[in-house]
Each structure stands twice: as C-alpha cells, then as structure tokens.
Design an enzyme around this catalytic site. Structure first.
Site, PDB file in Angstrom:
ATOM      1  CD  GLU A   1       6.474  -0.323   9.730  1.00 38.96           C
ATOM      2  OE1 GLU A   1       6.484   0.085  10.913  1.00 38.96           O
ATOM      3  OE2 GLU A   1       7.301  -1.154   9.296  1.00 38.96           O
TER       4      GLU A   1
ATOM      5  N   PRO B   1       0.791  -1.237   0.000  1.00 35.56           N
ATOM      6  CG  PRO B   1      -0.075  -1.049   2.157  1.00 35.56           C
ATOM      7  CD  PRO B   1       0.588  -2.011   1.230  1.00 35.56           C
TER       8      PRO B   1
ATOM      9  CE  LYS C   1      10.013  -4.553  15.234  1.00 37.08           C
ATOM     10  NZ  LYS C   1      11.280  -4.727  14.457  1.00 37.08           N
TER      11      LYS C   1
END
Length: 443
Positions: free
Chosen positions: A243, A225, A259
């Site tokens: 991210e 994305p 994470k």
C-alpha cells in the site's frame, strides 16, 4: 552527485547485499515500486524512543543531543531550486519511519512500545539498482573512503545470524475475545460514535537471530511494491507492504488507500470468482468510499482549493496472496507547504484507523490490548527537493530484542460479519504466518 561508481563484482540478492552492510549505521532498504535503494551512514539522524528525541550528528566527535520535540525547521531542509525534480526515485535526502503510536499521539492519548517509534536520517550515500546493475552514489566529502570500505565488505563472506522462533506465532485474541471487541464496535456505531473502526490483532513469538536473514523469502513470497527494511541497533522492521500512502512529486501528491480484501486461489476459476466477489461487494465499496472521503478531507487542509480529485474508485489489484480494492486521490499542494507537515497531518492513514479518525483512534486504544508500534505507521523517503514516497506499514514484521510480532486486521462497519472479519485477519497474513512458522527451533 560528487561520486558515482558502478559495482562490478557480483554481490547477490538484496538481502545478501544488506547482510554484507549489516554493520553500517542506519541501514535501510526501500523497494520503492521497483526502484530499489539501499542507504546507510546518515550524516545525522533523529530517533524518538521512550518519550524523547535523540539527535545524532555523525562527525569525528559523534555528537548527540536529547530534545523534547522534533526540530522540523532545522532538521528538514527542502529546496526544489537546488535539487530539480527528475524521476520519482530516491536521489539523496531523508529516509525513515513513523510508527502508528507516534502518529496517533498527535491527536489522542496512546500507549507506546519501548522500541523506537520514529526515525528520520539524512542520507547522502546510498546504493541504487539501475537497469545494468547496482551503483554507489555519494555526496559526502569522504565518498571515496566509503567506496573503499564497501569494496572490502562486498568481498567478505558475511552472514547474519539466522532467525529462529521458539514456537509458532500465536494470535493475541481467541475468536471469543475478538467477538467481544467486534460487538463493542457495533455498539459504538449504533450510538453514533463512529462509522468504521479498523480492528487489528497481533501475532507474537520469541525469537533469536536476525530478521534480515529471512527477508528474501518473505519478499519473494509477497512481491510487494512498497517492501522495505530498517535496522536500528536491536530493532528491525521488515515490510512487505502493498500500500502506497502518499507520493509527493513537485506540488502534486497522490494517495492510494486500500480497503477491501479477498483471498487468492490457485484454481483460476475460484480466483476469478473471488475477484468478482470483491468487485461487487457493497460492504467493501462502502468502507472504501468512507476512507476516500476521510483522505480527501485530510489532504484538503494543504491543497489548492478545488484540486482534490478522486481519479480511481474501487479498482481491483491482485497481489500474490490477496485481491485488494484500491482507490486513488490526487491533489495540488499550496505554495511553500512543507511536505513533511502534510505527511504528519495525514498520519495515521485513514485506511488503518476508521472514521471519524480521532474517535476511531480512541476506540482502537480502548479495544486493542497492545500498542501497534510501527505497524500501520509509514516507511519512506523525501528527496531534498521534497519529492518522495511513503507506504502504509501493513504486512509488516517488527522485531525488538527477542520479541517478534506481525499484525493483521480489517475495517468493521455496521454491515460487517464477525466471523468473516476474523477470518480476514488470517487471509491477509496467512502465507506469511505459514512461512514464519517453519522457522522454529528444532528440539
């Protein structure tokens, strides 16, 4: 906007459009969570390279000036009253990237690569993909001339030079070398220096041709994305990042640290089992919450008291190659806070350093054998009203001259298993490595 025009002719995929605009100055693409934008011809821009800033003003004289530090007050002008907030997409403003090295040097001594380490341009001309096609937007006085130039470029049969590698990408560390660094981190954790270190390694190869020529294959492979592309002379940055680092929207901001990673499988049962394993992993949850706490602390410096909230914790998001554990934090900024200062104070992101952050960066500098460059930095934009989105530059390839590199790593804690952590490096980029390694020159 002074000038808006729909592009009626067929101009192909994103990488084909970028190829036609390859000669444009400051060419950049942001997928921006399925709100694609391609920008070019910044009115002025800053580059940091070889320990100095160079400021370029693009006018009839093409002026430039060498500076010792970033002139934030004169370069970045945000005004929410003149540029009211609309949907959180690019609508004219500042686009660029901050390398890990440049961000880390705010806090500790780090080495730097000879390539650009920071770039920020003011863009008032760009292409934007809407539901019914691509549109050209421009707020410049020469918008019509730019549109005429675009029409000429769109009608030309332009191709960039195809990228080839001289050999397979090779990891910097053998398993034995990685184990030594891993054990050193365990020693630091036991001594109380840190709780977690994000240890990464580089995969490199010599190359020729343009990274842009292979962009579409990589973007289709990852479907990330926050993908993007930036070209600055002999430096190319191609991101397949999943991210989000920080999204700015009026006085609100959101960060979504990743994470925790598990591989995906074609077999639905194996894939579901991998996802469940990540969901129930106490080790990954412990890592994730460490980073959440670190980011809450980073954001609290500029946030209204009591406004920092954790909206989501340990959610599992599935991408083409991996499952990720993702959390979400939001905050309300204090009045008159400059969003660029917030961005820079929070970089490098905690998900790619460790905790506590400054000591983690010092240990990274000691153990990793090369500067990270753009990897683990951030690519994104600010609109003139201060809204915007910035990613974390993971799953990112950088090419400077003939040197091509991609990095991968993971968070090391006292509960980590060395072999599993080493394998995680490959899990994160194995599909990209496999694809890149097919682009070798044939004898």
């Amino acid at each position: 906007m002074k000038f808006v025009c729909k592009i009626n002719q067929y101009i192909g995929s994103t990488s084909e459009i970028l190829s036609k605009l390859d000669t444009m100055n400051g060419l950049v693409f942001l997928k921006d969570q399925n709100h694609p934008v391609i920008a070019f011809n910044p009115t002025h821009y800053l580059i940091y390279k070889n320990n100095q800033f160079v400021f370029f003003k693009i006018d009839s004289e093409k002026q430039y000036e060498i500076m010792d530090e970033f002139p934030i007050d004169s370069f970045l002008q945000f005004d929410s009253s003149n540029h009211p907030h609309t949907a959180a997409t690019f609508s004219g403003g500042y686009i660029g990237f901050v390398s890990y090295d440049y961000a880390a040097k705010q806090f500790t001594s780090v080495r730097e690569r000879p390539q650009p380490a920071f770039y920020l341009g003011q863009y008032e001309s760009f292409l934007k993909q809407e539901e019914d096609g691509w549109y050209f937007y421009s707020d410049t006085d020469d918008a019509e001339q730019q549109w005429q130039q675009l029409e000429i470029l769109f009608n030309q049969d332009t191709q960039v030079k195809t990228l080839f590698l001289d050999r397979s990408l090779s990891p910097r560390w053998s398993p034995a070398m990685y184990r030594q660094a891993f054990q050193r981190i365990q020693d630091y954790i036991l001594a109380g220096d840190c709780y977690q270190i994000n240890l990464t390694q580089e995969f490199t190869a010599k190359s020729q041709g343009s990274l842009l020529s292979r962009a579409e294959s990589l973007w289709n492979l990852t479907d990330a994305p926050y993908a993007g592309y930036l070209k600055l002379d002999d430096f190319e940055l191609l991101s397949c990042s999943p991210e989000l680092f920080i999204e700015f929207n009026q006085q609100q901001l959101v960060t979504r640290p990743i994470k925790g990673t598990m591989p995906r499988f074609d077999d639905p049962e194996l894939d579901a089992a991998s996802k469940r394993k990540l969901q129930s992993s106490e080790k990954d949850q412990a890592e994730n919450v460490m980073i959440v706490d670190l980011l809450r602390n980073d954001l609290s410096i500029y946030a209204e008291t009591g406004s920092v909230k954790t909206n989501k914790l340990f959610e599992i998001e599935s991408f083409n190659q991996v499952h990720h554990m993702v959390s979400e934090i939001e905050a309300t900024l204090k009045p008159k806070v400059n969003p660029f200062e917030v961005l820079m104070s929070a970089l490098p992101g905690g998900s790619i350093t460790g905790a506590p952050k400054i000591r983690a960066m010092q240990i990274i500098e000691e153990l990793e054998e090369a500067p990270r460059g753009a990897y683990c930095g951030s690519l994104g934009y600010f609109n003139f009203d201060g809204s915007g989105r910035w990613n974390i530059l993971i799953r990112t390839i950088q090419k400077f001259q003939d040197e091509l590199s991609i990095w991968a790593g993971g968070g090391i804690t006292i509960a980590s298993d060395c072999d599993a952590e080493y394998q995680e490096c490959f899990d994160k980029v194995s599909a990209m490595l496999d694809l890149l390694n097919t682009w070798q020159l044939k004898d």
